[in-house]
Design a protein around this motif. Sequence first.
Motif, PDB file in Angstrom:
ATOM      1  N   GLN A 148      -2.985  49.547  44.782  1.00 29.06           N
ATOM      2  CA  GLN A 148      -1.593  49.340  45.158  1.00 29.06           C
ATOM      3  C   GLN A 148      -1.369  49.658  46.625  1.00 29.06           C
ATOM      4  N   LEU A 149      -1.979  50.729  47.094  1.00 27.73           N
ATOM      5  CA  LEU A 149      -1.825  51.146  48.478  1.00 27.73           C
ATOM      6  C   LEU A 149      -2.364  50.086  49.433  1.00 27.73           C
ATOM      7  N   ALA A 150      -3.503  49.507  49.076  1.00 28.08           N
ATOM      8  CA  ALA A 150      -4.077  48.451  49.909  1.00 28.08           C
ATOM      9  C   ALA A 150      -3.145  47.254  49.986  1.00 28.08           C
ATOM     10  N   LEU A 151      -2.546  46.883  48.855  1.00 28.48           N
ATOM     11  CA  LEU A 151      -1.617  45.758  48.840  1.00 28.48           C
ATOM     12  C   LEU A 151      -0.378  46.057  49.686  1.00 28.48           C
ATOM     13  N   LEU A 152       0.158  47.262  49.555  1.00 29.68           N
ATOM     14  CA  LEU A 152       1.380  47.624  50.277  1.00 29.68           C
ATOM     15  C   LEU A 152       1.176  47.646  51.781  1.00 29.68           C
ATOM     16  N   THR A 153       0.007  48.076  52.228  1.00 30.31           N
ATOM     17  CA  THR A 153      -0.214  48.250  53.667  1.00 30.31           C
ATOM     18  C   THR A 153      -0.856  47.045  54.349  1.00 30.31           C
ATOM     19  N   LYS A 154      -1.394  46.120  53.585  1.00 28.08           N
ATOM     20  CA  LYS A 154      -2.070  44.967  54.195  1.00 28.08           C
ATOM     21  C   LYS A 154      -1.260  43.682  54.089  1.00 28.08           C
TER      22      LYS A 154
END
Length: 349
Positions: free
Chosen positions: A61-67
């Motif tokens: 989820q973090l990767a999706l939110l920040t990329k």
Amino acid sequence: MERHHNSVTSKGKSYRMSYRSSIGAAASRLGLTPALTGRRLNTSRRAPKSHNITEKVSPEQLALLTKTEWQLSYVTPLYQFRHTQLKSYSGQLSAFIAAGKQQGLAVEVFDQQTAFKVSFSLVQGMTESDDDAETVLIQIHSKPLFAGQDEPQKTVWSGLLTCVNGNPEYLHSLPEYFICLPLFGSSGAESLTMLVKSWFQQSFDCCFGPLEISHTSLQWLMALWTNCHTESSIQHLKMIWTLPAVPPLQVTYTVNPEDAWELWSSVRKKRGGEEEDCIDIEEVTSFTQGLMSHFYRHFKLDLSAGSLNQVSTALGSAKSSGRIKISNRRYMVTTLALLTECALLKMPI
């Protein structure tokens, strides 16, 4: 720039009356007009604080939110939306998109040899108060029908529904069967975005509207991100301005991070006690004016005659068209709080 206004398919007059009644109560208490909200952005706010969201937010989820660069919209409160029903919503939206596929919609994304799946997921740890509803992520995955079991699915569309530090008086005014997630972000084909919005409108009696990022909001983001420089280097402060000319003149203005920090430090007011961590609009305006004055001294161009269209640092980028990318997870909550405020203010009464 195209603006898409989606119509709302209401499930019943009583729902609309209940929603409008609740909104009317909030408008009365906040001194708003009965049309669009008459309020403006808060003139002061807390300085950004680092939030460690990695304890609750999964790496995926973090990767999706920040990329991801999100195209923003506002969405009115959702009638009888339940965070406990996300698995059911995944199936319902899948069926809705399948029906749209049968009608020839989203043909640039799905062909007859492609299978797809929708997933809703809860993102915990993004709320700032007990009144905020938990953030929801939506993803649409595709995979060729005859692909092997080990072949990974491809994410073709992503969506975000969130409320971070929402106005408590407004949130308290809503009936308990309305959930407020006013900030909607989408990434992917516009045809899929329209299908997802249509499903939400039909399922939860809500409506969507475009959310541009105003000149003032861009200045706030520029100041808030620069304020973080000593903890997380902004690496650069880049602005894109458009000046009135024939044809319009686009100016790209990049400032060294140390110079930006020095200017920001010079306009900060001396405070004590509880106000020590506050930033007010006068400081934000002075910061912007200082940047414009520096540019004028060197190039004899008055940026105040034009409009600020884009700002970017290593922490994130924002465009007046309503596109946002939050690159640093530590200050994601701060950025989403400002955007939540923008969405609530844009929402029709």
